[in-house]
Scaffold this motif. Structure first.
Motif, short mmCIF file in Angstrom:
data_model
loop_
_atom_site.label_atom_id
_atom_site.label_comp_id
_atom_site.label_asym_id
_atom_site.label_seq_id
_atom_site.Cartn_x
_atom_site.Cartn_y
_atom_site.Cartn_z
N LYS A 21 -0.79 -12.24 0.48
CA LYS A 21 -0.55 -10.82 0.23
C LYS A 21 0.76 -10.40 0.91
O LYS A 21 0.95 -10.64 2.09
CB LYS A 21 -1.72 -10.01 0.78
CG LYS A 21 -1.71 -8.56 0.42
CD LYS A 21 -3.02 -7.94 0.88
CE LYS A 21 -3.14 -6.50 0.52
NZ LYS A 21 -4.44 -5.96 0.97
N PHE A 22 1.63 -9.78 0.11
CA PHE A 22 2.96 -9.42 0.59
C PHE A 22 3.21 -7.93 0.42
O PHE A 22 2.84 -7.35 -0.61
CB PHE A 22 4.04 -10.16 -0.23
CG PHE A 22 4.00 -11.65 -0.06
CD1 PHE A 22 4.78 -12.27 0.89
CD2 PHE A 22 3.18 -12.43 -0.86
CE1 PHE A 22 4.75 -13.66 1.03
CE2 PHE A 22 3.14 -13.80 -0.72
CZ PHE A 22 3.92 -14.42 0.23
N LEU A 23 3.89 -7.35 1.39
CA LEU A 23 4.41 -6.00 1.27
C LEU A 23 5.88 -6.11 0.92
O LEU A 23 6.65 -6.76 1.64
CB LEU A 23 4.24 -5.22 2.58
CG LEU A 23 4.85 -3.82 2.61
CD1 LEU A 23 4.27 -2.92 1.52
CD2 LEU A 23 4.69 -3.19 3.99
N LEU A 24 6.28 -5.52 -0.21
CA LEU A 24 7.66 -5.55 -0.68
C LEU A 24 8.25 -4.16 -0.52
O LEU A 24 7.81 -3.21 -1.18
CB LEU A 24 7.71 -5.97 -2.15
CG LEU A 24 6.94 -7.24 -2.51
CD1 LEU A 24 7.01 -7.50 -4.01
CD2 LEU A 24 7.46 -8.43 -1.72
N ARG A 64 12.22 -4.82 -6.53
CA ARG A 64 10.82 -5.11 -6.23
C ARG A 64 10.21 -6.00 -7.32
O ARG A 64 9.43 -6.90 -7.02
CB ARG A 64 10.02 -3.81 -6.06
CG ARG A 64 10.40 -3.03 -4.81
CD ARG A 64 9.43 -1.91 -4.49
NE ARG A 64 9.16 -1.03 -5.61
CZ ARG A 64 9.87 0.04 -5.94
NH1 ARG A 64 10.94 0.37 -5.23
NH2 ARG A 64 9.52 0.81 -6.96
N ARG A 79 8.70 -9.66 -6.64
CA ARG A 79 7.36 -10.02 -7.09
C ARG A 79 7.39 -11.34 -7.86
O ARG A 79 6.53 -12.20 -7.68
CB ARG A 79 6.78 -8.90 -7.95
CG ARG A 79 5.30 -9.00 -8.19
CD ARG A 79 4.72 -7.78 -8.92
NE ARG A 79 5.14 -6.53 -8.33
CZ ARG A 79 5.92 -5.62 -8.97
NH1 ARG A 79 6.32 -5.83 -10.20
NH2 ARG A 79 6.25 -4.50 -8.36
N VAL A 105 7.84 -14.21 -5.34
CA VAL A 105 6.62 -14.43 -4.57
C VAL A 105 5.57 -15.18 -5.40
O VAL A 105 4.89 -16.08 -4.90
CB VAL A 105 6.07 -13.08 -4.03
CG1 VAL A 105 4.65 -13.22 -3.55
CG2 VAL A 105 6.97 -12.56 -2.93
N THR A 106 5.47 -14.85 -6.67
CA THR A 106 4.47 -15.51 -7.50
C THR A 106 4.85 -16.96 -7.83
O THR A 106 3.98 -17.73 -8.24
CB THR A 106 4.18 -14.73 -8.80
OG1 THR A 106 5.38 -14.55 -9.53
CG2 THR A 106 3.53 -13.40 -8.49
N ALA A 158 -0.68 -14.59 -5.75
CA ALA A 158 -0.22 -13.67 -4.70
C ALA A 158 -0.42 -12.22 -5.12
O ALA A 158 -0.21 -11.85 -6.27
CB ALA A 158 1.24 -13.92 -4.38
N THR A 198 0.87 -8.38 -4.37
CA THR A 198 1.99 -7.67 -3.77
C THR A 198 1.70 -6.17 -3.77
O THR A 198 1.11 -5.64 -4.71
CB THR A 198 3.30 -7.92 -4.53
OG1 THR A 198 3.17 -7.48 -5.88
CG2 THR A 198 3.69 -9.39 -4.49
N ASP A 250 3.87 -2.65 -3.29
CA ASP A 250 5.24 -2.15 -3.29
C ASP A 250 5.36 -0.87 -2.48
O ASP A 250 4.45 -0.05 -2.47
CB ASP A 250 5.70 -1.82 -4.72
CG ASP A 250 5.90 -3.05 -5.58
OD1 ASP A 250 5.65 -4.17 -5.10
OD2 ASP A 250 6.32 -2.89 -6.73
N PHE A 267 -1.81 -8.33 5.37
CA PHE A 267 -0.57 -8.85 4.80
C PHE A 267 -0.25 -10.20 5.43
O PHE A 267 -0.42 -10.40 6.63
CB PHE A 267 0.61 -7.90 5.02
CG PHE A 267 0.58 -6.68 4.14
CD1 PHE A 267 0.72 -6.79 2.77
CD2 PHE A 267 0.41 -5.42 4.69
CE1 PHE A 267 0.69 -5.68 1.95
CE2 PHE A 267 0.39 -4.30 3.88
CZ PHE A 267 0.53 -4.42 2.50
#
Length: 140
Positions: A2-5, A13, A17, A20-21, A27, A29, A31, A48
């Motif tokens: 899990k990512f915070l963009l 963004r 994404r 990251v995928t 994953a 995300t 935003d 995260f």
């Protein structure tokens, strides 16, 4: 994962994404286009795996978010992904607790390498780090 963009440009963004995928097809995300949205996401999600952060946000100071995240979640990997090519921003990012600094003109491979490195507990600096540092002005 899990990512915070955090970036104020929707297209960036979207590109983040996509990168990251490539690391993890499953994953998730979240935003954020402003420091306020980043703070809300961080307070709403405690799980995260990493933050990808533009420090030059039009609506506010990304360096402030960097400091806040580092203080509240000292082990959370933070990748600064920025359009800035100023050495002082590299220094501020690393000093503020970023584990990676990647310029937006870098390729997907560089960003993937940075993410892989920080997810493994390492630190990633760009190949042109010395050139960036030459642009920094050091004050006594």
């Amino acid at each position: 994962m899990k990512f915070l963009l955090v970036d104020d440009h929707p297209l960036m963004r979207l590109a983040l994404r996509a990168v990251v995928t490539t690391l993890d097809a499953q994953a998730l995300t979240i935003d954020a286009e402003s420091p306020t949205q980043a703070r809300e996401a961080l307070s709403s999600h405690s799980d995260f795996d990493a933050v990808v952060l533009e420090v030059r946000l039009g609506a506010g100071d990304g360096f402030g978010i960097l400091r806040e995240v580092r203080q509240s979640r000292p082990k959370l990997p933070i990748v600064v992904f920025t359009g800035s090519d100023q050495g002082r921003d590299l220094i501020r990012a690393v000093d503020g607790g970023a584990m990676a600094f990647v310029h937006k003109r870098s390729g997907q491979a560089d960003l993937c390498k940075a993410l892989d490195t920080v997810m493994a507990g390492g630190i990633y600096l760009p190949p042109d780090t010395m050139a960036l540092l030459k642009t920094a002005r050091f004050e006594a």
